[in-house]
Design an enzyme around this catalytic site. Structure first.
Site, PDB file in Angstrom:
ATOM      1  N   CYS A 111       0.782  -1.482  -0.076  1.00  0.00           N
ATOM      2  CA  CYS A 111      -0.188  -0.153   0.140  1.00  0.00           C
ATOM      3  C   CYS A 111       0.903   1.335  -0.093  1.00  0.00           C
ATOM      4  CB  CYS A 111      -0.813  -0.012   1.094  1.00  0.00           C
ATOM      5  SG  CYS A 111      -2.140   1.652   1.240  1.00  0.00           S
TER       6      CYS A 111
ATOM      7  N   CYS B  95      -1.112   5.851   7.174  1.00  0.00           N
ATOM      8  CA  CYS B  95      -2.303   5.284   7.713  1.00  0.00           C
ATOM      9  C   CYS B  95      -2.147   4.015   8.709  1.00  0.00           C
ATOM     10  CB  CYS B  95      -3.071   4.453   6.658  1.00  0.00           C
ATOM     11  SG  CYS B  95      -4.566   3.460   6.922  1.00  0.00           S
TER      12      CYS B  95
ATOM     13  N   CYS C 201      -2.645  -0.646   8.834  1.00  0.00           N
ATOM     14  CA  CYS C 201      -2.189  -2.073   8.463  1.00  0.00           C
ATOM     15  C   CYS C 201      -0.557  -1.847   9.171  1.00  0.00           C
ATOM     16  CB  CYS C 201      -2.144  -2.237   7.115  1.00  0.00           C
ATOM     17  SG  CYS C 201      -3.647  -2.471   6.479  1.00  0.00           S
TER      18      CYS C 201
ATOM     19  N   CYS D  45      -7.228   1.616  -1.091  1.00  0.00           N
ATOM     20  CA  CYS D  45      -6.997   0.721   0.067  1.00  0.00           C
ATOM     21  C   CYS D  45      -6.999  -0.835  -0.348  1.00  0.00           C
ATOM     22  CB  CYS D  45      -8.405   1.114   1.044  1.00  0.00           C
ATOM     23  SG  CYS D  45      -8.130  -0.074   2.658  1.00  0.00           S
TER      24      CYS D  45
ATOM     25  N   GLN E 107     -18.774  -9.705  12.611  1.00  0.00           N
ATOM     26  CA  GLN E 107     -17.464  -9.773  12.421  1.00  0.00           C
ATOM     27  C   GLN E 107     -16.942  -9.415  10.943  1.00  0.00           C
ATOM     28  OE1 GLN E 107     -15.059 -10.792  14.647  1.00  0.00           O
ATOM     29  NE2 GLN E 107     -16.050 -12.006  16.023  1.00  0.00           N
TER      30      GLN E 107
ATOM     31  N   TYR F 292     -23.044 -12.504  25.988  1.00  0.00           N
ATOM     32  CA  TYR F 292     -22.483 -11.366  25.013  1.00  0.00           C
ATOM     33  C   TYR F 292     -22.851 -11.890  23.582  1.00  0.00           C
ATOM     34  CZ  TYR F 292     -19.930 -10.200  29.132  1.00  0.00           C
ATOM     35  OH  TYR F 292     -19.481  -9.788  30.577  1.00  0.00           O
TER      36      TYR F 292
ATOM     37  N   GLU G 149     -27.538 -10.176  25.889  1.00  0.00           N
ATOM     38  CA  GLU G 149     -26.761  -9.158  25.191  1.00  0.00           C
ATOM     39  C   GLU G 149     -27.453  -7.828  25.746  1.00  0.00           C
ATOM     40  OE1 GLU G 149     -24.689  -6.343  23.260  1.00  0.00           O
ATOM     41  OE2 GLU G 149     -24.121  -8.514  23.105  1.00  0.00           O
TER      42      GLU G 149
ATOM     43  N   ASP H  62     -18.201 -14.384  24.821  1.00  0.00           N
ATOM     44  CA  ASP H  62     -17.602 -13.587  23.796  1.00  0.00           C
ATOM     45  C   ASP H  62     -17.696 -12.141  24.044  1.00  0.00           C
ATOM     46  OD1 ASP H  62     -16.039 -12.703  21.513  1.00  0.00           O
ATOM     47  OD2 ASP H  62     -17.666 -13.269  19.921  1.00  0.00           O
TER      48      ASP H  62
ATOM     49  N   CYS I 202     -11.119 -11.254  22.041  1.00  0.00           N
ATOM     50  CA  CYS I 202     -10.437 -10.549  21.079  1.00  0.00           C
ATOM     51  C   CYS I 202      -9.164  -9.573  21.657  1.00  0.00           C
ATOM     52  CB  CYS I 202     -11.305  -9.362  20.183  1.00  0.00           C
ATOM     53  SG  CYS I 202     -12.022  -8.070  21.507  1.00  0.00           S
TER      54      CYS I 202
END
Length: 474
Positions: A76, A82, A85, A178, A301, A330, A351, A400, A427
């Site tokens: 890129c 940016c 990444c 991008c 996701q 969750y 949730e 989660d 995560c």
């Protein structure tokens, strides 16, 4: 008396590791750790520090004596400016190594978890063009390079459509291309910018809170659906319809074209009315024959193919036989709950976000799944003794949580209920490790599987299976 300059130069420093938040790690001559953001493990560099703390420095590489064999050429043109990444200059197999290493280190050092044999991280088949959702910001004051700032030449218009520069809330990088979302994403964004400039549509000023064009979101799906949603800072019917009609005519493959009039200080849309202009107010994602209806506010996701792999791992870890009562904490829009439902007796999803539960119920009806129920409320308040007494003692809990992990009251309730198995999807392996430590007296970690959802970044998902120690000893 002037303040002493804390900046130092360290020469011929070898980068030895990669750590949290994409930083790489070196050791200074005085033994302190140095955190850098522009080097790769294996580089030998001169480092200029810009922050000094008791136990570490923060700095940047200012001269490279040797470039690491782990490096690769970024694809890129915006890499390094940016913030999206950060690891694009590191070959993918090494990205995977450091992601797995972070998970193992967090579980063992933070959680003091005794790990089973750890299976290799599951890499992504797509290393670029894997995202199904991108959000771009308009700005009348694009980020300027140092050369542009120092130039005496007229720079022309300063409009931009792209991403926020890290650490600069009012500066937007004007994107040319991008590599995160498949076309027509780039074509749509570039066409919108060109049309807006040609037709003198005002780009938003974050600093002054003025302008017309604020943000644009593009969602794509594995079914071929495309959603485009604009945020306008104010209503301007003539120019709004001018832009929306142009997009609809130029890109007939768009299946959902929507907009928001948002005049408040921030650009979140969860408290805003989303207005349908053309097409449908939703798109569909599909997984193992299940369809999931996604609207402009839905969470899903952002890597569809890896989400499928993640959910398969969670289902496999749960080891369902069709007789189990499963709690999905969750649950979001109920994706995991519905994904495991056909192998369970019943699934209860909880949730905190009301709109997510509405979507979960709609999707369950759409998929003709009758053995799921969804409930909305603050997890630490809803997930209480009376809730368990009414709905039943779960055999398996799947959780989660967001990046902050589970509230200590939720962890305590899981321990009180003490189901046979807990499948913990995370995560953030650091907060996951913290929660696992609180559960370690009753539960043993028997399986660990890291999953790379976001190639070219430092983010990593991790799935852990917890089984009751008393059951394992029988």
């Amino acid at each position: 008396m002037s303040r002493k300059n804390k900046k130092q130069i360290f020469t011929n420093i070898e980068i030895i590791d990669a750590g949290a938040k994409g930083k790489t790690i070196a050791k200074a001559p005085d033994g302190k750790v140095i955190f850098l953001s522009n080097a790769v493990p294996g580089d030998i560099v001169d480092v200029q520090t810009f922050k000094a703390r008791k136990a570490y420095y923060e700095g940047k590489a200012v001269n490279f004596h040797k470039r690491s064999e782990k490096r690769t050429q970024p694809v890129c043109e915006h890499f390094g400016v940016c913030g999206g990444c950060k690891w694009q200059d590191m070959a993918y197999e090494h990205q995977l190594y450091y992601k797995q290493n972070e998970v193992v280190n967090n579980l063992t050092r933070i959680g003091h978890i005794e790990l089973p044999e750890v299976t290799p991280i599951l890499g992504s088949e797509k290393q670029y063009f894997y995202r199904n959702k991108m959000e771009f910001s308009f700005s009348d004051s694009r980020w300027l390079t140092l050369e542009e700032v120092q130039s005496d030449q007229d720079l022309g218009d300063k409009n931009a459509l792209g991403f926020h520069i890290p650490g600069m809330w009012d500066k937007i990088l004007d994107l040319k291309a991008c590599h995160l979302q498949e076309d027509p994403s780039n074509d749509i964004r570039n066409s919108v910018k060109k049309f807006a400039i040609e037709n003198h549509l005002e780009f938003f000023s974050t600093r002054n809170q003025t302008g017309f064009l604020r943000t644009m979101m593009i969602r794509t799906s594995s079914t071929g659906d495309i959603m485009v949603m604009f945020q306008f800072f104010k209503e301007d019917k003539k120019n709004r319809e001018l832009l929306l009609d142009f997009i609809a005519e130029s890109f007939p493959q768009i299946t959902s074209l929507q907009y928001v009039i948002n005049g408040k200080a921030n650009d979140t849309i969860y408290d805003q009315d989303v207005i349908l202009y053309k097409g449908s107010d939703h798109i569909f994602e599909e997984m193992e024959g299940l369809k999931f209806k996604i609207n402009a506010k839905s969470f899903y996701q952002t890597n569809s193919s890896q989400a499928y792999q993640l959910y398969k791992i969670a289902r496999d870890f749960a080891g369902l036989t069709g007789k189990e009562l499963v709690y999905d904490l969750y649950t979001g829009t109920g994706t995991i709950a519905q994904f495991v439902a056909k192998q369970a007796k019943k699934v209860i999803g909880v949730e905190a976000v009301p709109d997510a539960i509405v979507a979960a119920k709609e999707n369950a009806q759409l998929n003709n799944i009758n053995n799921v129920e969804f409930f909305v409320g603050d997890m630490k308040q809803v997930f209480n003794d009376s809730f368990i007494a009414y709905h039943g003692q779960p055999d398996v809990i799947i959780t989660d949580p967001p990046r902050d992990g589970m509230h200590k009251d939720v962890v305590e309730q899981i321990l009180n209920i003490s189901p046979k198995k807990v499948v913990y999807v995370s995560c953030n392996s650091a907060t996951q490790a913290r929660d696992l430590a609180l559960m370690s007296d009753i539960y043993k970690v028997t399986k660990v599987q890291a999953v790379d959802m976001f190639p070219q970044t430092f983010h990593v998902e991790n799935v852990v299976l917890l089984e009751k120690r008393s059951e394992l000893s029988n």
